[in-house]
Design a protein around this motif. Structure first.
Motif, short mmCIF file in Angstrom:
data_model
loop_
_atom_site.label_atom_id
_atom_site.label_comp_id
_atom_site.label_asym_id
_atom_site.label_seq_id
_atom_site.Cartn_x
_atom_site.Cartn_y
_atom_site.Cartn_z
N CYS A 19 0.85 -1.20 0.00
CA CYS A 19 0.00 0.00 0.00
C CYS A 19 0.88 1.25 0.00
O CYS A 19 1.59 1.52 0.96
N ASP A 20 0.83 2.00 -1.09
CA ASP A 20 1.60 3.24 -1.21
C ASP A 20 0.70 4.41 -0.81
O ASP A 20 0.30 5.24 -1.62
N ALA A 21 0.38 4.49 0.48
CA ALA A 21 -0.58 5.47 1.00
C ALA A 21 -0.10 6.91 0.83
O ALA A 21 -0.92 7.82 0.77
N PHE A 22 1.20 7.12 0.75
CA PHE A 22 1.73 8.47 0.61
C PHE A 22 2.08 8.82 -0.84
O PHE A 22 2.71 9.84 -1.10
N CYS A 23 1.68 7.97 -1.77
CA CYS A 23 1.83 8.21 -3.22
C CYS A 23 3.27 8.46 -3.65
O CYS A 23 3.53 9.30 -4.51
N VAL A 24 4.20 7.73 -3.07
CA VAL A 24 5.60 7.87 -3.44
C VAL A 24 5.79 7.47 -4.90
O VAL A 24 6.54 8.12 -5.65
N GLY A 25 5.10 6.42 -5.34
CA GLY A 25 5.19 5.99 -6.73
C GLY A 25 4.77 7.07 -7.70
O GLY A 25 5.41 7.29 -8.73
N ARG A 26 3.71 7.78 -7.38
CA ARG A 26 3.26 8.89 -8.25
C ARG A 26 4.31 9.99 -8.34
O ARG A 26 4.51 10.59 -9.39
N GLN A 27 4.98 10.27 -7.22
CA GLN A 27 6.04 11.27 -7.23
C GLN A 27 7.20 10.82 -8.13
O GLN A 27 7.77 11.63 -8.86
N LEU A 28 7.55 9.54 -8.05
CA LEU A 28 8.61 9.02 -8.92
C LEU A 28 8.22 9.13 -10.39
O LEU A 28 9.02 9.56 -11.22
N ALA A 30 6.14 11.20 -11.79
CA ALA A 30 6.04 12.59 -12.21
C ALA A 30 7.39 13.30 -12.26
O ALA A 30 7.63 14.10 -13.18
N HIS A 31 8.26 13.03 -11.32
CA HIS A 31 9.48 13.83 -11.19
C HIS A 31 10.78 13.09 -11.47
O HIS A 31 11.82 13.73 -11.63
N HIS A 32 10.73 11.76 -11.50
CA HIS A 32 11.94 10.96 -11.72
C HIS A 32 11.60 9.77 -12.61
O HIS A 32 11.79 8.61 -12.23
N ILE A 35 14.12 6.85 -13.19
CA ILE A 35 14.23 5.91 -12.08
C ILE A 35 13.01 4.98 -12.08
O ILE A 35 13.15 3.77 -11.91
N TRP A 36 11.83 5.55 -12.27
CA TRP A 36 10.60 4.75 -12.29
C TRP A 36 10.69 3.63 -13.33
O TRP A 36 10.32 2.50 -13.07
N LYS A 37 11.18 3.97 -14.51
CA LYS A 37 11.27 2.99 -15.60
C LYS A 37 12.32 1.92 -15.33
O LYS A 37 12.25 0.83 -15.89
N SER A 38 13.29 2.23 -14.47
CA SER A 38 14.39 1.29 -14.25
C SER A 38 14.16 0.32 -13.09
O SER A 38 14.98 -0.57 -12.87
N VAL A 39 13.08 0.48 -12.32
CA VAL A 39 12.85 -0.39 -11.17
C VAL A 39 11.52 -1.14 -11.30
O VAL A 39 10.61 -0.70 -11.99
#
Length: 65
Positions: A19-28, A30-32, A35-39
């Protein structure tokens, strides 16, 4: 206790359950995006460690300032 408070009070348990309750994935995303594509987020997210810091500015007291 409300579900919102439970989510905030036990972030590690939520994280272990994916559960990503703090939306860390969305921040990645949008802004990185590189990195998102590499993990593999589903595999990596449970291992992420957070060190929260909170700053509070009190701008008034009571209903009348």
């Amino acid at each position: 206790m409300s579900q919102t408070l439970e989510a905030v009070d036990d972030p590690q348990s939520n994280q272990e359950n994916g559960c990503d309750a703090f939306c860390v994935g969305r921040q990645l995303i949008a802004h990185h995006s590189a990195i998102w594509k590499s993990v593999d987020w589903n595999e990596e997210y449970p291992n992420v460690r957070f060190h929260p810091q909170v700053t509070v500015d009190i701008v008034g007291n009571g209903i009348l300032n």
